[in-house]
Scaffold this active site. Structure first.
Site, short mmCIF file in Angstrom:
data_model
loop_
_atom_site.label_atom_id
_atom_site.label_comp_id
_atom_site.label_asym_id
_atom_site.label_seq_id
_atom_site.Cartn_x
_atom_site.Cartn_y
_atom_site.Cartn_z
N CYS A 1 0.85 -1.18 0.00
CA CYS A 1 0.00 0.00 0.00
C CYS A 1 0.88 1.24 0.00
O CYS A 1 1.89 1.28 0.72
CB CYS A 1 -0.90 -0.04 1.25
SG CYS A 1 -2.00 1.37 1.41
N HIS B 1 -10.16 1.06 1.86
CA HIS B 1 -9.70 2.39 2.28
C HIS B 1 -10.88 3.32 2.57
O HIS B 1 -10.80 4.17 3.45
CB HIS B 1 -8.83 3.03 1.20
CG HIS B 1 -7.40 2.61 1.24
ND1 HIS B 1 -6.58 2.79 2.34
CD2 HIS B 1 -6.62 2.01 0.30
CE1 HIS B 1 -5.39 2.33 2.08
NE2 HIS B 1 -5.37 1.84 0.85
N HIS C 1 -9.28 -3.76 -2.22
CA HIS C 1 -8.28 -3.03 -1.43
C HIS C 1 -8.64 -1.55 -1.35
O HIS C 1 -8.62 -0.95 -0.27
CB HIS C 1 -6.90 -3.22 -2.09
CG HIS C 1 -5.78 -2.50 -1.42
ND1 HIS C 1 -4.76 -3.15 -0.77
CD2 HIS C 1 -5.50 -1.17 -1.30
CE1 HIS C 1 -3.90 -2.26 -0.28
NE2 HIS C 1 -4.33 -1.05 -0.60
N GLU C 2 -9.01 -0.96 -2.50
CA GLU C 2 -9.36 0.47 -2.52
C GLU C 2 -10.66 0.74 -1.77
O GLU C 2 -10.77 1.74 -1.05
CB GLU C 2 -9.43 0.99 -3.96
CG GLU C 2 -8.12 0.92 -4.71
CD GLU C 2 -6.91 1.44 -3.93
OE1 GLU C 2 -7.02 2.51 -3.28
OE2 GLU C 2 -5.86 0.79 -3.95
#
EC number: 3.5.1.88
Length: 186
Positions: free
Chosen positions: A113, A160, A156-157
């Protein structure tokens, strides 16, 4: 263009906060944010420009990673084939995973990341296939199916945007243990 100094690092509270929905039409500020996030990814994937600007290569960049707590992320998964067309490229706004496979996938190398400077070894099990609904910068709604690497990048995004970091998914006791039947993606 965003530089590494603009990327918020692990420990900053914005990375653990649930991001706010984005309203349409996009404000000029949000349009600029979307453009700058995608520009970072494009430049970071060009080896010469990446070196010139001192960037770390990335395939995704979420707004909280540049200090903006909004549900927006740029994703640029390079071409798997030699045709040069990216596997997936868009700015995903207010993304929602509407369905996901039972089967998991994980990257053999683990995940990294831009906001996490240290290497955190271990498998990050994620759903191997997802159906994603999101809006683009024009406010158009898209519903797409993704699998393998593009699905992992989008998850993954989206994490966030919910205040979750990749290493939260790693098995603390046995980092290189993944659920049975996990597809290992290199």
């Amino acid at each position: 263009m965003f530089l590494m100094k603009d990327i918020v690092r692990d420990g900053d509270p914005v990375l653990r906060k649930r991001a706010a929905k984005v309203n349409f039409p996009l404000s000029d500020e949000d349009q600029t944010l979307a453009k700058k996030m995608m520009e970072y990814l494009e430049v970071s994937q060009d080896p010469e420009l990446c070196k010139k600007y001192g960037l770390r290569a990335g395939v995704g960049l979420a707004a909280p990673q540049v200090g903006v707590s909004k549900q927006m992320a740029a994703v640029l998964v390079p071409a798997a084939e030699e045709d040069g067309k990216p596997e997936f490229k868009d700015v995903i706004i207010n993304p929602v995973i509407v369905s996901e496979s039972v089967q998991y996938g994980a990257l053999t190398e683990g995940e990294g990341c831009l906001s996490v400077d240290k290497d955190v070894p271990g498998y990050v099990p994620r759903h191997d296939r997802i159906t994603l609904r999101y809006q683009d910068t024009d406010g158009e709604t898209h519903k797409i199916r993704l699998k393998n690497y593009p699905a992992i990048v989008c998850q993954h995004e989206i994490d966030h945007l919910h205040g979750v970091l990749f290493y939260d998914h790693i098995n603390k006791k046995q980092p290189f243990e993944a659920p049975a039947d996990t597809i290992m993606i290199s």
